[in-house]
Scaffold this motif. Sequence first.
Motif, PDB file in Angstrom:
ATOM      1  N   VAL A   1       0.860  -1.184   0.000  1.00 23.55           N
ATOM      2  CA  VAL A   1       0.000   0.000   0.000  1.00 23.55           C
ATOM      3  C   VAL A   1       0.897   1.234   0.000  1.00 23.55           C
ATOM      4  CG1 VAL A   1      -1.787   1.212   1.322  1.00 23.55           C
ATOM      5  CG2 VAL A   1      -1.762  -1.275   1.289  1.00 23.55           C
ATOM      6  N   THR A   2       0.488   2.260  -0.714  1.00 25.79           N
ATOM      7  CA  THR A   2       1.297   3.482  -0.761  1.00 25.79           C
ATOM      8  C   THR A   2       1.219   4.228   0.573  1.00 25.79           C
ATOM      9  OG1 THR A   2      -0.493   4.927  -1.506  1.00 25.79           O
ATOM     10  CG2 THR A   2       0.753   3.752  -3.227  1.00 25.79           C
ATOM     11  N   ASN A   3       2.172   5.113   0.804  1.00 25.12           N
ATOM     12  CA  ASN A   3       2.170   5.913   2.025  1.00 25.12           C
ATOM     13  C   ASN A   3       0.910   6.772   2.133  1.00 25.12           C
ATOM     14  OD1 ASN A   3       4.561   4.938   3.062  1.00 25.12           O
ATOM     15  ND2 ASN A   3       5.809   6.495   2.062  1.00 25.12           N
ATOM     16  N   GLU A   4       0.446   7.282   1.013  1.00 22.22           N
ATOM     17  CA  GLU A   4      -0.772   8.094   1.005  1.00 22.22           C
ATOM     18  C   GLU A   4      -1.988   7.260   1.406  1.00 22.22           C
ATOM     19  OE1 GLU A   4       1.329   8.001  -1.800  1.00 22.22           O
ATOM     20  OE2 GLU A   4       2.354   9.845  -1.186  1.00 22.22           O
ATOM     21  N   GLN A   5      -2.060   6.033   0.890  1.00 26.44           N
ATOM     22  CA  GLN A   5      -3.172   5.155   1.243  1.00 26.44           C
ATOM     23  C   GLN A   5      -3.131   4.801   2.727  1.00 26.44           C
ATOM     24  OE1 GLN A   5      -2.202   2.193  -1.752  1.00 26.44           O
ATOM     25  NE2 GLN A   5      -4.140   2.591  -2.831  1.00 26.44           N
ATOM     26  N   LEU A   6      -1.921   4.512   3.219  1.00 28.93           N
ATOM     27  CA  LEU A   6      -1.767   4.199   4.641  1.00 28.93           C
ATOM     28  C   LEU A   6      -2.176   5.374   5.519  1.00 28.93           C
ATOM     29  CD1 LEU A   6       1.501   2.133   5.145  1.00 28.93           C
ATOM     30  CD2 LEU A   6      -0.809   1.520   5.782  1.00 28.93           C
ATOM     31  N   ALA A   7      -1.768   6.566   5.132  1.00 26.39           N
ATOM     32  CA  ALA A   7      -2.127   7.764   5.887  1.00 26.39           C
ATOM     33  C   ALA A   7      -3.640   7.948   5.905  1.00 26.39           C
ATOM     34  CB  ALA A   7      -1.437   8.993   5.299  1.00 26.39           C
ATOM     35  N   SER A   8      -4.274   7.695   4.780  1.00 28.87           N
ATOM     36  CA  SER A   8      -5.724   7.821   4.689  1.00 28.87           C
ATOM     37  C   SER A   8      -6.428   6.788   5.575  1.00 28.87           C
ATOM     38  CB  SER A   8      -6.158   7.658   3.231  1.00 28.87           C
ATOM     39  OG  SER A   8      -7.549   7.707   3.120  1.00 28.87           O
ATOM     40  N   ILE A   9      -5.957   5.548   5.545  1.00 35.44           N
ATOM     41  CA  ILE A   9      -6.526   4.479   6.380  1.00 35.44           C
ATOM     42  C   ILE A   9      -6.352   4.833   7.857  1.00 35.44           C
ATOM     43  CG2 ILE A   9      -6.243   2.069   7.093  1.00 35.44           C
ATOM     44  CD1 ILE A   9      -5.414   1.517   4.110  1.00 35.44           C
ATOM     45  N   THR A  10      -5.167   5.326   8.209  1.00 30.17           N
ATOM     46  CA  THR A  10      -4.878   5.705   9.593  1.00 30.17           C
ATOM     47  C   THR A  10      -5.798   6.829  10.050  1.00 30.17           C
ATOM     48  OG1 THR A  10      -2.569   5.051   9.326  1.00 30.17           O
ATOM     49  CG2 THR A  10      -3.071   6.532  11.151  1.00 30.17           C
ATOM     50  N   ASP A  11      -5.912   7.850   9.244  1.00 30.66           N
ATOM     51  CA  ASP A  11      -6.760   8.994   9.606  1.00 30.66           C
ATOM     52  C   ASP A  11      -8.215   8.564   9.781  1.00 30.66           C
ATOM     53  OD1 ASP A  11      -4.572  10.693   9.603  1.00 30.66           O
ATOM     54  OD2 ASP A  11      -4.911  11.385   7.539  1.00 30.66           O
ATOM     55  N   ARG A  12      -8.671   7.704   8.885  1.00 32.20           N
ATOM     56  CA  ARG A  12     -10.058   7.240   8.987  1.00 32.20           C
ATOM     57  C   ARG A  12     -10.269   6.398  10.244  1.00 32.20           C
ATOM     58  NH1 ARG A  12     -13.929   4.263   4.644  1.00 32.20           N
ATOM     59  NH2 ARG A  12     -15.714   4.236   6.016  1.00 32.20           N
ATOM     60  N   ALA A  13      -9.313   5.528  10.555  1.00 35.10           N
ATOM     61  CA  ALA A  13      -9.426   4.689  11.760  1.00 35.10           C
ATOM     62  C   ALA A  13      -9.468   5.552  13.017  1.00 35.10           C
ATOM     63  CB  ALA A  13      -8.259   3.697  11.824  1.00 35.10           C
ATOM     64  N   ILE A  14      -8.611   6.552  13.070  1.00 32.87           N
ATOM     65  CA  ILE A  14      -8.600   7.456  14.232  1.00 32.87           C
ATOM     66  C   ILE A  14      -9.926   8.207  14.301  1.00 32.87           C
ATOM     67  CG2 ILE A  14      -7.529   9.526  15.209  1.00 32.87           C
ATOM     68  CD1 ILE A  14      -5.241   7.825  15.396  1.00 32.87           C
ATOM     69  N   GLN A  15     -10.371   8.716  13.174  1.00 40.21           N
ATOM     70  CA  GLN A  15     -11.611   9.483  13.135  1.00 40.21           C
ATOM     71  C   GLN A  15     -12.796   8.635  13.626  1.00 40.21           C
ATOM     72  OE1 GLN A  15     -12.944  10.537   9.164  1.00 40.21           O
ATOM     73  NE2 GLN A  15     -13.664  12.524   9.910  1.00 40.21           N
ATOM     74  N   GLU A  16     -12.853   7.373  13.219  1.00 39.31           N
ATOM     75  CA  GLU A  16     -13.963   6.502  13.615  1.00 39.31           C
ATOM     76  C   GLU A  16     -13.888   6.092  15.083  1.00 39.31           C
ATOM     77  OE1 GLU A  16     -14.328   3.181  10.949  1.00 39.31           O
ATOM     78  OE2 GLU A  16     -14.641   4.485   9.214  1.00 39.31           O
ATOM     79  N   ALA A  17     -12.677   5.874  15.611  1.00 40.18           N
ATOM     80  CA  ALA A  17     -12.534   5.384  16.986  1.00 40.18           C
ATOM     81  C   ALA A  17     -12.462   6.497  18.026  1.00 40.18           C
ATOM     82  CB  ALA A  17     -11.295   4.499  17.090  1.00 40.18           C
ATOM     83  N   ASP A  18     -11.980   7.668  17.641  1.00 40.29           N
ATOM     84  CA  ASP A  18     -11.729   8.771  18.568  1.00 40.29           C
ATOM     85  C   ASP A  18     -13.038   9.457  18.967  1.00 40.29           C
ATOM     86  OD1 ASP A  18     -10.600  10.818  20.054  1.00 40.29           O
ATOM     87  OD2 ASP A  18     -10.051  11.997  18.285  1.00 40.29           O
ATOM     88  N   LEU A  19     -13.566   9.087  20.104  1.00 44.30           N
ATOM     89  CA  LEU A  19     -14.851   9.625  20.549  1.00 44.30           C
ATOM     90  C   LEU A  19     -14.724  10.958  21.277  1.00 44.30           C
ATOM     91  CD1 LEU A  19     -16.439   6.288  21.834  1.00 44.30           C
ATOM     92  CD2 LEU A  19     -16.746   7.404  19.607  1.00 44.30           C
TER      93      LEU A  19
ATOM     94  N   ILE B   1      -6.418   7.367  20.203  1.00 46.38           N
ATOM     95  CA  ILE B   1      -7.349   6.320  20.622  1.00 46.38           C
ATOM     96  C   ILE B   1      -6.968   5.849  22.022  1.00 46.38           C
ATOM     97  CG2 ILE B   1      -8.298   4.042  20.077  1.00 46.38           C
ATOM     98  CD1 ILE B   1      -7.439   4.556  17.134  1.00 46.38           C
ATOM     99  N   SER B   2      -7.861   6.081  22.978  1.00 50.45           N
ATOM    100  CA  SER B   2      -7.649   5.609  24.348  1.00 50.45           C
ATOM    101  C   SER B   2      -7.996   4.124  24.424  1.00 50.45           C
ATOM    102  CB  SER B   2      -8.537   6.387  25.320  1.00 50.45           C
ATOM    103  OG  SER B   2      -9.902   6.055  25.090  1.00 50.45           O
ATOM    104  N   PHE B   3      -7.693   3.503  25.555  1.00 54.20           N
ATOM    105  CA  PHE B   3      -8.040   2.095  25.716  1.00 54.20           C
ATOM    106  C   PHE B   3      -9.554   1.889  25.636  1.00 54.20           C
ATOM    107  CE2 PHE B   3      -9.204  -1.596  28.350  1.00 54.20           C
ATOM    108  CZ  PHE B   3      -8.660  -2.585  27.546  1.00 54.20           C
ATOM    109  N   ASP B   4     -10.325   2.772  26.268  1.00 53.20           N
ATOM    110  CA  ASP B   4     -11.789   2.650  26.211  1.00 53.20           C
ATOM    111  C   ASP B   4     -12.301   2.775  24.774  1.00 53.20           C
ATOM    112  OD1 ASP B   4     -12.026   2.236  28.933  1.00 53.20           O
ATOM    113  OD2 ASP B   4     -12.410   4.344  29.389  1.00 53.20           O
ATOM    114  N   GLU B   5     -11.736   3.698  24.015  1.00 54.79           N
ATOM    115  CA  GLU B   5     -12.127   3.861  22.613  1.00 54.79           C
ATOM    116  C   GLU B   5     -11.706   2.649  21.778  1.00 54.79           C
ATOM    117  OE1 GLU B   5     -11.890   8.755  22.430  1.00 54.79           O
ATOM    118  OE2 GLU B   5     -10.076   7.567  22.058  1.00 54.79           O
ATOM    119  N   PHE B   6     -10.530   2.127  22.061  1.00 52.70           N
ATOM    120  CA  PHE B   6     -10.024   0.920  21.400  1.00 52.70           C
ATOM    121  C   PHE B   6     -10.987  -0.237  21.647  1.00 52.70           C
ATOM    122  CE2 PHE B   6      -7.114  -2.828  21.523  1.00 52.70           C
ATOM    123  CZ  PHE B   6      -6.540  -2.738  20.270  1.00 52.70           C
ATOM    124  N   THR B   7     -11.384  -0.403  22.918  1.00 53.27           N
ATOM    125  CA  THR B   7     -12.303  -1.466  23.306  1.00 53.27           C
ATOM    126  C   THR B   7     -13.644  -1.310  22.601  1.00 53.27           C
ATOM    127  OG1 THR B   7     -11.241  -1.665  25.459  1.00 53.27           O
ATOM    128  CG2 THR B   7     -13.465  -2.527  25.293  1.00 53.27           C
TER     129      THR B   7
END
Length: 194
Positions: free
Chosen positions: A146-164, A170-176
């Motif tokens: 995967v390209t660095n840009e794709q990885l950055a996009s996946i990372t940003d989306r994962a943080i955005q979805e989990a970060d309440l 992402i805290s442990f509670d958010e991770f859980t």
Amino acid sequence: MGSQSSHHLSKIPDMEAIRRETGFSQANIVRLHHRFRALDKEDKGYLSKKNFLCIGELAVNPLCDRIIDAFFENSESVDFRSFIHILAHFRPIEEDKPKDLSTQELINSRKSKLKFAFQLYDQDKDGKISRNELLEVLRMMVGVQVTNEQLASITDRAIQEADLDGDNAISFDEFTKSLEKMNIEHKMSIRFLK
């Protein structure tokens, strides 16, 4: 055959305490002690990080270094008791757990498994998975596929979805919470560790 089994038992200090603490059967403790001794080629009574690299399945895992580091949280070597305590996280959860253990958190509970997984990401041990920490793990897992840009996009989306709480981590509670529908009990279990 019986004398060989009792010979192995005599070499394992605190067998009953280890059994209670980890939930492993006596037979599994003996088997894991045999595995420990096989890794301890110099018969020192402890393992170094180098010993773990002899485990083929682990050596090819992209998170190999982080998994090995989990065994060495506060030291340069691991004795048998520490070794078996880490492996207990991967023991499958039994539906009919002993009643005397019901009030304490089992080492192989969902929460304990999630804590173990969380620490593989939270390398600076600040209680949060930062964007850079998540990006680093994803890079290890997918490599150059995967390209660095794709990885950055996946990372940003994962943080955005989990970060309440909106702190961009992402805290442990958010991770859980983000993994509440995932069968962690199955994914973080090694069947032979029953």
